[in-house]
Design an enzyme around this catalytic site. Structure first.
Site, PDB file in Angstrom:
ATOM      1  N   HIS A 165       8.804  19.709  48.915  1.00 48.96           N
ATOM      2  CA  HIS A 165       8.301  20.267  50.177  1.00 48.96           C
ATOM      3  C   HIS A 165       7.562  21.567  49.880  1.00 48.96           C
ATOM      4  O   HIS A 165       7.973  22.333  49.020  1.00 48.96           O
ATOM      5  CB  HIS A 165       9.448  20.551  51.157  1.00 48.96           C
ATOM      6  CG  HIS A 165      10.297  19.350  51.406  1.00 48.96           C
ATOM      7  ND1 HIS A 165      10.066  18.465  52.430  1.00 48.96           N
ATOM      8  CD2 HIS A 165      11.371  18.880  50.739  1.00 48.96           C
ATOM      9  CE1 HIS A 165      10.963  17.502  52.398  1.00 48.96           C
ATOM     10  NE2 HIS A 165      11.779  17.728  51.372  1.00 48.96           N
ATOM     11  N   GLU A 202      14.998  24.321  50.835  1.00 42.26           N
ATOM     12  CA  GLU A 202      14.799  23.227  49.883  1.00 42.26           C
ATOM     13  C   GLU A 202      13.451  23.386  49.187  1.00 42.26           C
ATOM     14  O   GLU A 202      13.323  23.112  47.993  1.00 42.26           O
ATOM     15  CB  GLU A 202      14.880  21.885  50.611  1.00 42.26           C
ATOM     16  CG  GLU A 202      14.693  20.697  49.689  1.00 42.26           C
ATOM     17  CD  GLU A 202      14.567  19.382  50.446  1.00 42.26           C
ATOM     18  OE1 GLU A 202      14.650  19.388  51.687  1.00 42.26           O
ATOM     19  OE2 GLU A 202      14.366  18.346  49.784  1.00 42.26           O
ATOM     20  N   HIS A 257      14.126  17.026  45.182  1.00 42.96           N
ATOM     21  CA  HIS A 257      14.613  17.346  46.517  1.00 42.96           C
ATOM     22  C   HIS A 257      16.050  17.853  46.444  1.00 42.96           C
ATOM     23  O   HIS A 257      16.720  17.732  45.415  1.00 42.96           O
ATOM     24  CB  HIS A 257      14.604  16.099  47.423  1.00 42.96           C
ATOM     25  CG  HIS A 257      13.241  15.601  47.754  1.00 42.96           C
ATOM     26  ND1 HIS A 257      12.637  15.823  48.962  1.00 42.96           N
ATOM     27  CD2 HIS A 257      12.348  14.890  47.007  1.00 42.96           C
ATOM     28  CE1 HIS A 257      11.440  15.272  48.963  1.00 42.96           C
ATOM     29  NE2 HIS A 257      11.236  14.693  47.786  1.00 42.96           N
ATOM     30  N   GLU A 339      17.758  13.785  44.647  1.00 45.29           N
ATOM     31  CA  GLU A 339      18.396  14.733  45.561  1.00 45.29           C
ATOM     32  C   GLU A 339      19.465  15.433  44.744  1.00 45.29           C
ATOM     33  O   GLU A 339      20.494  14.851  44.395  1.00 45.29           O
ATOM     34  CB  GLU A 339      19.032  13.991  46.745  1.00 45.29           C
ATOM     35  CG  GLU A 339      18.039  13.230  47.622  1.00 45.29           C
ATOM     36  CD  GLU A 339      17.322  14.128  48.626  1.00 45.29           C
ATOM     37  OE1 GLU A 339      17.524  15.360  48.603  1.00 45.29           O
ATOM     38  OE2 GLU A 339      16.558  13.580  49.443  1.00 45.29           O
TER      39      GLU A 339
HETATM   40 ZN   LIG Z   1      13.451  16.795  50.634  1.00 42.44          ZN
END
Ligand SMILES: [Zn+2]
Length: 376
Positions: A165, A202, A257, A339
């Site tokens: 992001h 994040e 992420h 993640e």
């Molecule tokens: Zn993400």
């Protein structure tokens, strides 16, 4: 978290509880690999070690617990064996490397986890084989560069890193909210991502880990490209993120992420592309290699960080397959998401905000990518 949020735990499905690091290390199988003469197969598992004075099960074998290099560094105990002329020539170089490392150590934390975060990371790694010298290091891994004179193992390989992001997305919600075609569906261009309860985003996390990973991979000779480096007002959109990897003819792509799930949900998971053939999406040729890439990254990430696979998705495997992510659907090269943990869980957040832990995370990803590219 990827756009659209993570798969949710089925109603009534209890959290499995936080699994021990010993369970983690049993995770997805990956072959032991050797990179630039450094064994990644773990302690005491290499029966062919030419420097090892003891057999693999010899009770006289010294413990690695006092070895500040960690389990994936050459054991100092090997040097107890009478040195050959060739090995003796290498010792001054190794000492110089160690001194250089010591000079770089203790230079402070690059994240808002600071010393507290580093302590949290050390607590986790105490029960698992560590990969960084004691105390952790907040600097990208200077020890990962191949020895001078050696051929860099990833020379000629292209790796695209996708920091999940853009930190500036939060100021461009209208632009990132527009719909783009992901083959199976239409979906928002990009999302802001999640954050810890204390406000560590994040986007900031993924960019930091991406920089660390880039340094490690470039040290191995790879050509590395980031999809964004906090250098554009927003995005790129998920379809463009995929196209960047495709256009680069990347040998591997990893999208970084951290998740935003409920307190108590812990651990990492790697997201693999499903076999999708719809519209502009056709992943059929890359599902296999992406799965191999994902398994290798999950295995090395678990070992490097000492953290366990997710206790809320993936049934303890650390692997989840999804068909709703444009970044995967539109990829024509091997690609996975990772993640790294759950930013909304206080224990995971203590790790994610630690610079020392993020270095271990990048190290684990790097080792998985190196393993994958060696086999390709
Ligand atoms: Zn993400």
């Amino acid at each position: 978290m990827p756009g659209g949020g993570p798969p949710t735990r089925p109603p009534g499905h209890p959290a499995a509880g936080y699994v021990s690091a010993e369970v983690t290390r049993r995770g997805p199988a990956g072959p032991p690999v050797r990179v630039a003469g450094v064994s990644y197969s773990g302690p005491h598992s290499d029966p062919f070690d030419p420097f090892d004075p003891f057999g693999p099960s010899d009770p006289r074998r010294p413990s690695d617990s006092s070895d500040a290099w960690g389990s994936d560094r050459p054991r100092r105990s090997r040097l107890r064996r009478p040195l050959t002329v060739a090995l003796a020539a290498l010792v001054p170089g190794a000492l110089l490397g160690w001194l250089a490392y010591e000079a770089l150590g203790g230079t402070g934390s690059g994240g808002n986890g600071g010393a507290g975060g580093a302590r949290a990371g050390a607590g986790v790694s105490a029960s698992a084989p560590g990969t960084a010298p004691a105390g952790g290091d907040d600097r990208p891994g200077t020890l990962s560069a191949p020895p001078s004179g050696a051929v860099a193992p990833l020379t000629g390989k292209v790796v695209v890193i996708d920091p999940g992001h853009n930190p500036a997305n939060v100021r461009h919600t209208a632009e990132i909210g527009r719909q783009v075609d992901i083959g199976t569906n239409r979906k928002e261009c990009d999302t802001t991502g999640t954050s810890t309860n204390s406000g560590y985003s994040e986007a900031e996390f993924t960019l930091d880990v991406a920089h660390r990973l880039r340094t490690l991979l470039e040290g191995q000779g790879a050509t590395v490209k980031l999809t964004q480096d906090g250098d554009r007002p927003f995005g790129p959109c998920v379809d463009e993120r995929a196209r960047i990897g495709n256009a680069a003819h990347a040998d591997a792509v990893v999208s970084i992420h951290a998740d935003g799930s409920a307190e108590g949900d812990r651990g990492f998971h790697v997201i693999l592309p499903a076999a999708v053939h719809a519209g502009a999406a056709d992943t059929r040729a890359v599902v296999g290699p992406s799965k191999e890439l994902g398994k290798l990254i999950a295995n090395d990430f678990a070992r490097s960080t000492g953290t366990s696979p997710s206790n809320y998705v993936g049934d303890g495997t650390g692997l989840v397959t999804r068909r709703d992510l444009g970044g995967l659907n539109l990829s024509t090269v091997p690609k996975v998401f990772i993640e790294c943990g759950n930013m909304r869980d206080s224990n995971d957040a203590a790790l994610l905000t630690s610079g020392a832990w993020r270095q271990k995370a990048a190290q684990g990803m790097s080792e998985g990518i190196v393993s994958f590219l060696h086999g390709s």
